[in-house]
Design an enzyme around this catalytic site. Structure first.
Site, PDB file in Angstrom:
ATOM      1  CE  LYS A   1      -2.999  -2.420   3.227  1.00 47.44           C
ATOM      2  NZ  LYS A   1      -3.264  -2.442   4.679  1.00 47.44           N
TER       3      LYS A   1
ATOM      4  NE  ARG B   1      16.977 -13.663   0.968  1.00 48.05           N
ATOM      5  CZ  ARG B   1      17.308 -14.871   0.509  1.00 48.05           C
ATOM      6  NH1 ARG B   1      16.577 -15.470  -0.404  1.00 48.05           N
ATOM      7  NH2 ARG B   1      18.380 -15.476   0.987  1.00 48.05           N
TER       8      ARG B   1
END
Ligand code: CP
Length: 300
Positions: A80, A101
């Site tokens: 978003k 990661r």
């Protein structure tokens, strides 16, 4: 408590302490007395695909008696438009350590700057993969009993593979004799080679021909197609770049073949059960090594 972001941040003493701790963890996994429960929460935050790093950190957390929570990048509010900094600030209020990661180089360092709990870099773009390097050094020591003076060939996409960059640093630190072998377009960055040469003066040879006659450890990685602008070029290089049985048969009898995985078709297809192939064993050492990483960054 401290972060683990880059091999550059570690001294040889630090690395040896991680490896000793990993050995203790491996012994504890084989014994009937598991480690005392740490009662911490480990949050994994993966914004790129992973099998080994994600699952072995999770398994390591469980083996230490921690609880693991997981944020999957594509299902998080980053979709978003939430920034990585905000996501990290929020997650550091929920957990005792963050394992991140991310596709962008430097993302783990940025996360560490804003997090109130330790951050472990589980791979940032093509930059660093320090916990993979600890596993690789641990594997070499378990298989060969030493690193100094060993002839280690790093073969594959040396331009894009973070595992190779980190490992070059680790091997240089421990005095291995290193051969860098890649297709011409995928050579290790000059800057990275210069850095380790200035710091450790290792023996480094660069070649584009696979010749394993003097090789003790063959460390292979795949073409990192996700880092290519041009997918046709990635497919062409993947097709071109294969290690053959003839090349492997020229190596000494006690050759060990390592690979951070996943592998595609850079090694002969039926090599998995060959006695030289140690990469599945290497991946299994991910659990004790990452137990050691979690313990040390959490200050246990
Ligand atoms: N070696 C490694 O990092 O594998 P994953 O991408 O599956 O975590």
């Amino acid at each position: 408590m401290s972060d683990l972001i880059s091999m550059r941040d570690l001294s040889r003493n630090d690395v040896e302490a991680y490896l000793r701790h990993a050995e203790k963890m491996e012994k504890s996994l084989r014994s009937s007395s598991p480690p005392k429960p740490r009662n911490k929460i480990v949050a994994t935050m993966f914004f790129e695909p992973s099998t080994r790093t994600h699952m072995s950190f999770w398994a390591a957390a469980e083996r230490l008696g921690c609880r693991a929570i997981s944020l999957s990048g594509d299902k998080s509010s980053s979709a978003k438009g939430e920034t990585l900094s905000d996501t990290v600030r929020i997650m550091s209020g929920y957990a005792d350590v963050l394992v991140l990661r991310h596709p962008l180089e430097g993302a783990a360092r940025l996360a560490a700057d804003v997090s109130s709990v330790p951050v472990v870099n589980a791979g940032d773009g093509g930059n660093q993969h320090p916990t993979q390097t600890l596993i690789d050094l641990y594997s070499i020591l378990r298989l060969k009993k030493k690193i100094s003076g060993l002839s280690v060939h790093l073969v594959g996409d040396l331009r894009h593979a973070r595992a190779m960059r980190s490992l070059l640093y680790g091997l240089s630190m421990f005095g291995a004799k290193i051969t860098l072998c890649s297709p011409k377009a995928l050579a290790m960055s000059d800057e990275v080679v210069r850095e380790v040469q200035e710091k450790f003066s290792p023996s480094i040879r660069t070649t584009h021909e696979i010749n394993l006659r003097d090789c003790d450890v063959l460390y292979v990685c795949r073409i990192q197609k996700e880092r290519f602008e041009d997918q046709y070029e990635a497919a062409r290089l993947q097709d071109e770049f294969r290690i053959t049985k003839e090349q492997i048969s020229a190596a000494p009898d006690d050759l060990a073949i390592l690979h951070p995985l996943p592998k595609i078709d850079e090694l002969p297809a039926d090599y998995d059960s060959d006695p030289h192939a140690k990469y599945f064993q290497q991946a299994s050492w991910g659990v004790p090594v990452r137990m050691a990483v979690l313990d040390r960054v959490m200050g246990v």
